[in-house]
Design a protein around this motif. Structure first.
Motif, mmCIF file in Angstrom:
data_model
loop_
_atom_site.group_PDB
_atom_site.id
_atom_site.type_symbol
_atom_site.label_atom_id
_atom_site.label_comp_id
_atom_site.label_asym_id
_atom_site.label_seq_id
_atom_site.Cartn_x
_atom_site.Cartn_y
_atom_site.Cartn_z
ATOM 1 N N UNK A 132 9.863 0.923 2.048
ATOM 2 C CA UNK A 132 8.404 0.854 1.959
ATOM 3 C C UNK A 132 7.793 0.498 3.309
ATOM 4 N N UNK A 133 8.408 -0.417 4.022
ATOM 5 C CA UNK A 133 7.884 -0.832 5.325
ATOM 6 C C UNK A 133 7.931 0.321 6.319
ATOM 7 N N UNK A 134 8.966 1.139 6.248
ATOM 8 C CA UNK A 134 9.093 2.279 7.158
ATOM 9 C C UNK A 134 7.992 3.313 6.918
ATOM 10 N N UNK A 135 7.448 3.333 5.714
ATOM 11 C CA UNK A 135 6.401 4.308 5.374
ATOM 12 C C UNK A 135 5.070 4.022 6.056
ATOM 13 N N UNK A 136 4.903 2.858 6.654
ATOM 14 C CA UNK A 136 3.623 2.506 7.265
ATOM 15 C C UNK A 136 3.250 3.430 8.419
ATOM 16 N N UNK A 137 4.219 4.187 8.920
ATOM 17 C CA UNK A 137 3.921 5.112 10.009
ATOM 18 C C UNK A 137 4.648 6.432 9.790
ATOM 19 N N UNK A 138 3.870 7.522 9.840
ATOM 20 C CA UNK A 138 4.394 8.885 9.728
ATOM 21 C C UNK A 138 4.994 9.211 8.361
ATOM 22 N N UNK A 139 4.538 8.521 7.327
ATOM 23 C CA UNK A 139 4.911 8.910 5.966
ATOM 24 C C UNK A 139 3.869 9.906 5.465
ATOM 25 N N UNK B 18 0.817 -1.220 0.000
ATOM 26 C CA UNK B 18 0.000 0.000 0.000
ATOM 27 C C UNK B 18 0.848 1.266 0.000
ATOM 28 N N UNK B 19 2.121 1.172 0.351
ATOM 29 C CA UNK B 19 2.969 2.368 0.466
ATOM 30 C C UNK B 19 3.711 2.699 -0.822
ATOM 31 N N UNK B 20 3.553 1.876 -1.838
ATOM 32 C CA UNK B 20 4.243 2.118 -3.115
ATOM 33 C C UNK B 20 3.532 3.209 -3.901
ATOM 34 N N UNK B 21 4.279 4.227 -4.329
ATOM 35 C CA UNK B 21 3.697 5.336 -5.086
ATOM 36 C C UNK B 21 3.618 5.006 -6.574
ATOM 37 N N UNK B 22 2.818 5.774 -7.290
ATOM 38 C CA UNK B 22 2.542 5.491 -8.701
ATOM 39 C C UNK B 22 3.804 5.418 -9.544
ATOM 40 N N UNK B 23 4.672 6.426 -9.441
ATOM 41 C CA UNK B 23 5.894 6.442 -10.257
ATOM 42 C C UNK B 23 6.787 5.248 -9.934
ATOM 43 N N UNK B 24 6.781 4.836 -8.687
ATOM 44 C CA UNK B 24 7.597 3.688 -8.278
ATOM 45 C C UNK B 24 7.008 2.394 -8.814
ATOM 46 N N UNK B 25 5.688 2.318 -8.832
ATOM 47 C CA UNK B 25 5.006 1.136 -9.365
ATOM 48 C C UNK B 25 5.269 0.976 -10.854
ATOM 49 N N UNK B 26 5.208 2.081 -11.572
ATOM 50 C CA UNK B 26 5.399 2.032 -13.025
ATOM 51 C C UNK B 26 6.875 2.035 -13.417
ATOM 52 N N UNK B 27 7.750 2.439 -12.479
ATOM 53 C CA UNK B 27 9.177 2.505 -12.768
ATOM 54 C C UNK B 27 9.983 1.622 -11.842
ATOM 55 N N UNK B 28 10.940 2.255 -11.166
ATOM 56 C CA UNK B 28 11.829 1.517 -10.263
ATOM 57 C C UNK B 28 11.441 1.778 -8.818
ATOM 58 N N UNK B 29 11.093 0.745 -8.064
ATOM 59 C CA UNK B 29 10.650 0.951 -6.680
ATOM 60 C C UNK B 29 11.841 1.053 -5.726
ATOM 61 N N UNK B 30 11.617 1.619 -4.543
ATOM 62 C CA UNK B 30 12.652 1.598 -3.507
ATOM 63 C C UNK B 30 12.713 0.212 -2.869
ATOM 64 N N UNK B 31 13.572 0.040 -1.905
ATOM 65 C CA UNK B 31 13.689 -1.259 -1.234
ATOM 66 C C UNK B 31 12.475 -1.519 -0.348
ATOM 67 N N UNK B 32 12.274 -2.772 -0.025
ATOM 68 C CA UNK B 32 11.189 -3.137 0.870
ATOM 69 C C UNK B 32 11.351 -2.517 2.244
ATOM 70 N N UNK B 33 12.586 -2.326 2.673
ATOM 71 C CA UNK B 33 12.853 -1.702 3.965
ATOM 72 C C UNK B 33 12.273 -0.293 4.008
#
Length: 323
Positions: A185-192, A168-183
């Motif tokens: 993305x997981x950190x974004x679950x709070x206070x992103x 759920x934390x993956x942004x559109x540009x990252x989904x269509x392009x190159x995503x960041x690491x899972x680490x």
């Protein structure tokens, strides 16, 4: 006296951030293009992940400008008829799972732009009754956000299966392009906090507000555990509290518990069937919780602001009286 923009927490949902980016596009650009008007040069909203779910904070003045803009088409029924036809066609197209991801996202953003006109057309008390009834029918029979949130999550995990649990934390540009690491993305679950195209970072809410010089309309938690809201269905109930904030929480609901949630969606229906009463932070007389509570004939309080933050699972509520 300052003139900082004022934001209010409009709703909290267990949605993917891509769905909220579509909503931001709709409010900041998409609906204005549909109406043939120029949009204000301010932010309509910002998004904050809080314990895995998204808070949507709205600019109150911007929302008023949207409602007034839709009002300019009040004497053009053909505009709305054509818009609803286009919407129906797009909704059907979005169900095509063979559609390439980039085309799906483009159509999703366009569809949500039309839906935003429907949504705010309903909220305007001046909307002509026959047109409002058409809008309400679309809203009450269509599950555009819930349906496409599931589709978005499925598409993300089909492409990036390793992101399960924080897709759920993956942004559109990252989904269509190159995503960041899972680490990351997981950190974004709070206070992103995200303002699409403007700001995206993990930051405390008070720091963000100070940095961008804005005001928040906050609701205080009552110390006596007494909540106030609007009655959607009267009655009396006693039971233990079950907080449902995320879709995965539905499976924890037990028969006779009092369901408390920021707001219910179709995914929560099975939990509602077991509830002895329902209380939501948000909602109006025609919201999902209110309609189903009346159908199931269980007591219901809506627009209670902070109920899901005030109570916790297992709290015993004795003699809840809704009248």
């Amino acid at each position: 006296m300052n003139s900082y923009p004022k934001f209010v927490k409009a709703y909290t949902r267990d949605f993917s951030i891509i769905m909220e980016e579509a909503w931001y596009y709709a409010l900041s650009k998409g609906l204005w293009g549909k109406l043939g008007l120029s949009s204000p040069v301010v932010w309509p909203n910002f998004f904050r992940f809080n314990n895995g779910i998204i808070e949507v904070w709205e600019n109150k003045d911007f929302i008023k400008s949207i409602i007034d803009a839709i009002r300019t088409k009040k004497n053009d029924p053909s505009f709305f008829n054509n818009l609803l036809k286009q919407y129906k066609k797009l909704v059907a197209e979005l169900k095509n799972d063979k559609m390439p991801n980039h085309l799906y996202v483009s159509k999703l953003f366009d569809t949500i732009s039309i839906f935003s006109i429907i949504w705010y057309g309903i909220l305007d008390s001046r909307t002509e009754k026959r047109l409002k009834n058409k809008f309400v029918n679309v809203r009450d029979t269509d599950t555009i956000f819930d349906t496409n949130d599931k589709i978005v999550r499925k598409r993300i995990l089909n492409k990036f299966p390793k992101f399960h649990g924080y897709e759920t934390t993956l942004m559109t540009d990252e989904f269509l392009g190159t995503p960041p690491s899972g680490v990351i993305l997981k950190r974004r679950l709070n206070n992103f906090i995200l303002i699409p195209g403007q700001f995206a970072d993990i930051i405390e809410l008070n720091q963000f507000v100070k940095q961008f010089r804005m005001e928040l309309e906050l609701f205080a938690k009552p110390k006596n555990y007494l909540i106030k809201g609007s009655v959607a269905n009267s009655g009396r109930a006693t039971g233990k509290v079950r907080i449902i904030r995320m879709k995965k929480d539905v499976k924890n609901m037990k028969q006779g518990e009092i369901l408390i949630s920021p707001m219910t969606t179709p995914d929560v229906f099975q939990a509602l069937r077991k509830a002895s009463a329902v209380v939501t932070d948000e909602g109006g007389s025609l919201c999902h919780a209110a309609i189903l509570a009346r159908e199931l004939n269980i007591p219901c309080i809506i627009n209670a602001k902070v109920a899901s933050e005030l109570y916790k699972d297992g709290d015993l509520v004795e003699g809840l009286l809704v009248k």
